[in-house]
Design an enzyme around this catalytic site. Structure first.
Site, short mmCIF file in Angstrom:
data_model
loop_
_atom_site.label_atom_id
_atom_site.label_comp_id
_atom_site.label_asym_id
_atom_site.label_seq_id
_atom_site.Cartn_x
_atom_site.Cartn_y
_atom_site.Cartn_z
N CYS A 41 141.16 10.78 103.67
CA CYS A 41 140.36 11.43 104.71
C CYS A 41 141.09 11.37 106.05
CB CYS A 41 139.00 10.75 104.83
SG CYS A 41 137.87 11.60 105.97
N ASP A 43 139.79 10.75 108.82
CA ASP A 43 139.11 9.76 109.65
C ASP A 43 140.12 8.80 110.31
OD1 ASP A 43 137.64 7.31 110.39
OD2 ASP A 43 135.94 8.29 109.42
N ARG A 45 139.90 5.93 111.32
CA ARG A 45 139.82 4.51 110.94
C ARG A 45 140.54 4.22 109.63
NH1 ARG A 45 133.47 4.52 110.86
NH2 ARG A 45 134.04 6.45 109.79
N HIS A 97 136.43 6.91 101.54
CA HIS A 97 136.04 5.72 102.31
C HIS A 97 134.55 5.74 102.56
CE1 HIS A 97 135.53 7.56 106.39
NE2 HIS A 97 136.21 8.53 105.78
N CYS A 100 131.90 7.74 105.44
CA CYS A 100 132.62 8.99 105.71
C CYS A 100 131.65 10.00 106.32
CB CYS A 100 133.21 9.55 104.41
SG CYS A 100 134.17 11.06 104.66
CO CO Z 1 135.90 10.55 106.01
#
Ligand code: CO
Length: 208
Positions: A41, A43, A45, A97, A100
């Protein structure tokens, strides 16, 4: 963070690398020979290299919202093609994750513009596994399970490609489904039983 700081960080990183090996970048410029393809992803993080503790050159990486492998997405399909057929990676990882926001957005009735068709692929995962997901009463558990099932379905999408089917036949390329738990930092192997999942459906998707 100040944008200038990024370039300061870069110089610090160069100095550190050269301290351990003065030819570090010379060697890096020769070429790449990664054993892993990581699809994760976008993302901020979920930093692929950092959470796996790997170095430049170790992993070929593709990231998008929700770690998706849509059959018609030219970007992810090109990445798989190049990683499997040219770089000859030994492992393909689809890593989702928990927490998400892409998956969470797909669960809500909202018009998100260009994200609608992208996130609809996650709604399709929900539809495929509706019976199991609807039997989970706790909202957080349901959301976590959808994240795991989405990883599983994206792994199946990886296995539908001719490149991966060919590489599986020739050199037993392995596909792995993982989840990163943002809450604990733990990387979890979902230990997906592909033989069981593909039983009965591979006759539909087999190309090679
Ligand atoms: Co995500």
């Amino acid at each position: 963070m100040n944008i200038k700081q990024i370039f300061v960080n870069n110089q610090t990183w160069i100095n550190e690398k050269l301290k351990t090996d003065k030819d570090y970048f010379k060697k890096l410029s020769v070429g790449q020979n990664p054993e892993y393809l990581y699809i994760g992803c976008s993302d901020s993080r979920v930093t692929a290299e950092e959470l796996m503790g790997v170095q430049p050159g170790d992993v070929f990486v593709h990231r998008n919202i929700g770690n998706m492998v849509p059959n018609t997405d030219l970007s992810v399909m090109s990445v798989i093609n190049y990683a499997v057929s040219v770089l000859k990676v030994k492992h393909i990882i689809v890593c989702g994750h928990y927490y998400c926001t892409g998956v969470k957005a797909a669960l809500q009735p909202a018009d998100l513009g260009i994200l609608n068709p992208w996130l609809r692929n996650i709604r399709d995962v929900y539809r495929l596994h509706k019976a199991e997901l609807d039997s989970i009463n706790n909202e957080e558990d349901k959301y976590k399970r959808l994240i795991e099932l989405n990883v599983q379905e994206q792994c199946v999408n990886v296995l539908k490609t001719s490149d991966v089917q060919k590489a599986y036949k020739e050199r037993q390329i392995a596909v792995h489904g993982w989840v990163f738990d943002v809450h604990t930092g733990k990387l979890i192997d979902l230990k997906i039983d592909f033989n069981k999942i593909l039983e009965g459906i591979m006759e539909i998707y087999r190309i090679i």
